[in-house]
Write a protein that holds these residues in place. Structure first.
Motif, PDB file in Angstrom:
ATOM      1  N   CYS A   1      53.911  48.326  34.245  1.00  0.00           N
ATOM      2  CA  CYS A   1      53.617  46.988  34.049  1.00  0.00           C
ATOM      3  C   CYS A   1      54.537  46.169  34.830  1.00  0.00           C
ATOM      4  CB  CYS A   1      54.013  46.224  32.690  1.00  0.00           C
ATOM      5  SG  CYS A   1      53.511  47.710  31.321  1.00  0.00           S
ATOM      6  N   PHE A   2      52.490  45.094  35.720  1.00  0.00           N
ATOM      7  CA  PHE A   2      53.221  44.040  36.930  1.00  0.00           C
ATOM      8  C   PHE A   2      52.494  42.510  36.735  1.00  0.00           C
ATOM      9  CE2 PHE A   2      49.925  47.455  38.398  1.00  0.00           C
ATOM     10  CZ  PHE A   2      49.585  46.522  39.592  1.00  0.00           C
ATOM     11  N   HIS A   3      52.697  41.826  37.282  1.00  0.00           N
ATOM     12  CA  HIS A   3      51.646  41.140  37.764  1.00  0.00           C
ATOM     13  C   HIS A   3      51.282  40.728  39.319  1.00  0.00           C
ATOM     14  CE1 HIS A   3      50.706  36.129  38.821  1.00  0.00           C
ATOM     15  NE2 HIS A   3      49.861  36.789  37.668  1.00  0.00           N
ATOM     16  N   THR A   4      50.002  40.622  39.655  1.00  0.00           N
ATOM     17  CA  THR A   4      49.772  40.218  40.829  1.00  0.00           C
ATOM     18  C   THR A   4      49.071  38.485  41.078  1.00  0.00           C
ATOM     19  OG1 THR A   4      47.735  40.934  41.929  1.00  0.00           O
ATOM     20  CG2 THR A   4      47.029  41.222  40.294  1.00  0.00           C
ATOM     21  N   PRO A   5      49.068  38.128  41.605  1.00  0.00           N
ATOM     22  CA  PRO A   5      48.407  37.067  42.276  1.00  0.00           C
ATOM     23  C   PRO A   5      46.726  36.999  42.578  1.00  0.00           C
ATOM     24  CG  PRO A   5      50.031  36.893  43.891  1.00  0.00           C
ATOM     25  CD  PRO A   5      50.395  38.356  43.006  1.00  0.00           C
ATOM     26  N   MET A   6      46.868  38.282  42.831  1.00  0.00           N
ATOM     27  CA  MET A   6      45.773  38.395  43.186  1.00  0.00           C
ATOM     28  C   MET A   6      44.507  38.273  42.503  1.00  0.00           C
ATOM     29  SD  MET A   6      46.070  41.236  45.773  1.00  0.00           S
ATOM     30  CE  MET A   6      44.641  41.512  46.825  1.00  0.00           C
ATOM     31  N   SER A   7      43.292  37.602  42.555  1.00  0.00           N
ATOM     32  CA  SER A   7      42.409  36.893  41.910  1.00  0.00           C
ATOM     33  C   SER A   7      41.290  38.230  41.639  1.00  0.00           C
ATOM     34  CB  SER A   7      40.944  35.648  42.345  1.00  0.00           C
ATOM     35  OG  SER A   7      40.215  36.200  43.365  1.00  0.00           O
ATOM     36  N   LEU A   8      40.848  37.841  39.952  1.00  0.00           N
ATOM     37  CA  LEU A   8      39.796  39.441  40.316  1.00  0.00           C
ATOM     38  C   LEU A   8      38.288  39.384  40.730  1.00  0.00           C
ATOM     39  CD1 LEU A   8      40.417  41.195  38.118  1.00  0.00           C
ATOM     40  CD2 LEU A   8      38.950  39.997  36.750  1.00  0.00           C
TER      41      LEU A   8
ATOM     42  N   GLU B   1      37.265  42.388  29.876  1.00  0.00           N
ATOM     43  CA  GLU B   1      38.311  41.387  30.009  1.00  0.00           C
ATOM     44  C   GLU B   1      39.826  41.866  30.577  1.00  0.00           C
ATOM     45  OE1 GLU B   1      41.596  39.371  27.080  1.00  0.00           O
ATOM     46  OE2 GLU B   1      40.367  40.826  25.836  1.00  0.00           O
ATOM     47  N   ALA B   2      39.432  42.938  31.134  1.00  0.00           N
ATOM     48  CA  ALA B   2      39.583  43.822  31.857  1.00  0.00           C
ATOM     49  C   ALA B   2      39.590  44.355  32.867  1.00  0.00           C
ATOM     50  CB  ALA B   2      41.215  44.201  31.681  1.00  0.00           C
TER      51      ALA B   2
ATOM     52  N   TYR C   1      43.448  41.629  34.499  1.00  0.00           N
ATOM     53  CA  TYR C   1      43.451  40.788  33.994  1.00  0.00           C
ATOM     54  C   TYR C   1      43.009  39.485  34.894  1.00  0.00           C
ATOM     55  CZ  TYR C   1      44.466  43.496  29.046  1.00  0.00           C
ATOM     56  OH  TYR C   1      43.915  44.719  27.959  1.00  0.00           O
ATOM     57  N   PRO C   2      42.314  38.977  34.398  1.00  0.00           N
ATOM     58  CA  PRO C   2      41.721  38.134  34.810  1.00  0.00           C
ATOM     59  C   PRO C   2      43.276  36.845  35.163  1.00  0.00           C
ATOM     60  CG  PRO C   2      40.650  37.386  33.553  1.00  0.00           C
ATOM     61  CD  PRO C   2      41.010  38.732  33.090  1.00  0.00           C
ATOM     62  N   ASP C   3      44.109  37.100  34.329  1.00  0.00           N
ATOM     63  CA  ASP C   3      45.040  36.219  34.757  1.00  0.00           C
ATOM     64  C   ASP C   3      46.102  36.522  35.173  1.00  0.00           C
ATOM     65  OD1 ASP C   3      46.292  38.032  33.075  1.00  0.00           O
ATOM     66  OD2 ASP C   3      46.417  36.847  31.392  1.00  0.00           O
ATOM     67  N   GLY C   4      45.977  37.755  36.429  1.00  0.00           N
ATOM     68  CA  GLY C   4      47.361  38.596  37.027  1.00  0.00           C
ATOM     69  C   GLY C   4      47.780  39.932  36.112  1.00  0.00           C
TER      70      GLY C   4
END
Length: 158
Positions: free
Chosen positions: A75-82, A120-121, A141-144
């Motif tokens: 599980c992680f977060h990415t700042p890159m846009s979808l 959604e993802a 997901y769109p929110d990263g």
């Protein structure tokens, strides 16, 4: 009288063996992946080169086990846009998130699967044949928010 003793011994042994097997399947073999470990580097396969390339990621939590290539979860977060990701990296056609142990709370396979079905993802190929017959897949997901897992591919079918 002897039958009760033997029966009790069999029951106690079966219960103990069941408890050990449960523990080993749910907790025993999993190891956390440190954010600096090689398995923590998140990559997606480029459309242009066909090679996995590192992506920007933070807040990584992961688990893996040496006993099976399918036990990897992240599980992680990415700042890159979808939008950027879908133009740059290969979309994975048949993502199927595998259920994680209940104690690994950040990964909910049914929620991720539902988000993939509704659009959604979006799922991307991280690495093809990370082990023979197994691909690493990343859903974003769109929110990263992003989730990674390994799943069986079709390369081993005859």
């Amino acid at each position: 009288m002897n039958g009760k003793i033997v029966g009790s011994f069999v029951m106690v042994t079966a219960l103990a063996a069941g408890a050990v097997l449960y523990y080993l399947q749910v907790y025993g073999y999993y190891q956390p992946i440190p954010a600096t470990a090689p398995g923590a580097e998140l990559r997606l396969t480029s459309v242009a080169s066909g090679q996995p390339e590192p992506i920007l990621a933070d807040s990584f939590e992961g688990i893996d086990a040496e006993t099976s290539p399918l036990r990897y979860r992240g599980c992680f977060h990415t700042p890159m846009s979808l939008a950027l990701l879908t133009e740059t990296y290969r979309v994975y056609a048949t993502p199927t998130p595998l259920i994680a142990p209940g104690w690994f709370e950040c990964f909910d396979a049914s929620q991720i699967g539902a988000a993939l079905e509704t659009g959604e993802a979006v799922a991307f190929l991280s690495e093809e044949n990370i082990r023979p017959g197994v691909d690493r897949v990343v859903a974003i997901y769109p929110d990263g928010r992003a989730y990674a897992w390994n799943q069986i591919n079709d390369s081993l079918e005859e």
